[in-house]
Design an enzyme around this catalytic site. Structure first.
Site, PDB file in Angstrom:
ATOM      1  N   LYS A  87       1.012  -1.054   0.363  1.00  0.00           N
ATOM      2  CA  LYS A  87       0.024   0.028   0.062  1.00  0.00           C
ATOM      3  C   LYS A  87       1.043   1.257   0.109  1.00  0.00           C
ATOM      4  CE  LYS A  87      -4.387   1.590   2.702  1.00  0.00           C
ATOM      5  NZ  LYS A  87      -5.325   1.137   3.617  1.00  0.00           N
TER       6      LYS A  87
HETATM    7  C1  E4P Z   1      -7.621   2.429   3.845  1.00  0.00           C
HETATM    8  O1  E4P Z   1      -7.394   1.471   3.367  1.00  0.00           O
HETATM    9  C2  E4P Z   1      -8.422   2.976   5.180  1.00  0.00           C
HETATM   10  O2  E4P Z   1      -8.154   2.087   5.708  1.00  0.00           O
HETATM   11  C3  E4P Z   1      -9.685   3.916   5.580  1.00  0.00           C
HETATM   12  O3  E4P Z   1     -10.808   2.826   4.824  1.00  0.00           O
HETATM   13  C4  E4P Z   1      -9.362   4.782   5.957  1.00  0.00           C
HETATM   14  O4  E4P Z   1     -10.461   4.763   6.956  1.00  0.00           O
HETATM   15  P1  E4P Z   1     -11.246   6.080   7.795  1.00  0.00           P
HETATM   16  O5  E4P Z   1     -11.211   7.293   6.520  1.00  0.00           O
HETATM   17  O6  E4P Z   1     -12.726   5.387   8.500  1.00  0.00           O
HETATM   18  O7  E4P Z   1     -10.305   5.982   8.695  1.00  0.00           O
END
Ligand code: E4P
Length: 218
Positions: A87
């Site tokens: 990622k």
């Molecule tokens: C994406 O992969 C992130 O981990 C995530 O969806 C962020 O979500 P949040 O805005 O609820 O922190």
């Protein structure tokens, strides 16, 4: 649409896996910190535990923000387990690293995407997944779901292979709307998946069926 769970919590991951509908896991540094996972060795060991729990893709995020650092971290993560997807943040060096990994056949998830232009760049760099954060856009009075629709249109126009991974999903209606818009994947908390089960008529109907059965089978 694939269902990923957005957490580093092993109990939640196991519960979603047991439901039989889980296709993968996404994590980020905040989610790892929330579970108290710190230190390079512990972080790698935790990813290994997640991979042992699920069958699908597990996104593991790099911490470096420069190309060389992302490549070195990403290569270690990818070598850890075949289910790991590297990622990368959507910054210039993240896009360069995405192209590097894509050329080497290592799968990537480009994260922190908030515009259609950013999603186009990620697809051009060969990202396996692109993660538009719909909940965080909604938080600032911007239509997160509209971003999913825009990316869908652009990717379909040019038949990009990059999969749209709707991220920052907060609730069940996000899941349903992403499915309507043709998102390839959604990642959300366990509650967003379990919420899909709920309908009062199902509960009322089941109670009645059981009651009627009992009447004739005393
Ligand atoms: C994406 O992969 C992130 O981990 C995530 O969806 C962020 O979500 P949040 O805005 O609820 O922190």
């Amino acid at each position: 649409m694939k269902f990923f769970i957005d957490t580093a919590n092993l109990n939640d991951i196991a519960e979603a896996q047991a439901l039989g509908v889980l296709d993968g896991v996404t994590t980020n540094p905040s989610l790892m910190a929330k579970e108290g996972i710190t230190g390079a060795e512990n972080i790698l060991a935790h990813y290994q535990k997640i991979c042992d729990l699920v069958d699908g893709d597990v996104s593991a995020e790099v911490i470096s923000t420069d190309f060389e650092g992302m490549v070195s971290e990403g290569e270690k993560l990818a070598a850890l387990h075949p289910q790991i997807v590297v990622k990368l943040p959507l910054i210039a060096d993240g896009i360069k690293a995405c192209k590097y990994f894509s050329d080497k056949g290592i799968r990537t998830n480009v994260t922190l995407v908030f515009s259609a232009g950013q999603a186009l760049l990620a697809a051009k760099a060969g990202a396996t997944y692109v993660s538009p954060f719909i909940g965080r856009l909604d938080d600032i009075s911007t239509d997160g779901l509209n971003l999913i629709a825009e990316i869908r249109q652009i990717y379909d126009n040019y038949a990009f292979d990059t999969q749209i991974l709707a991220a920052s999903v907060r609730h069940t209606m996000h899941v349903i709307d992403c499915a309507k818009l043709g998102s390839d994947v959604m990642t959300g908390p366990l509650s967003s998946i379990k919420g899909l089960l709920k309908h009062p008529l199902t509960d009322i109907g089941l109670a009645k069926f059981l009651e009627d059965y009992k009447k004739g089978n005393q």
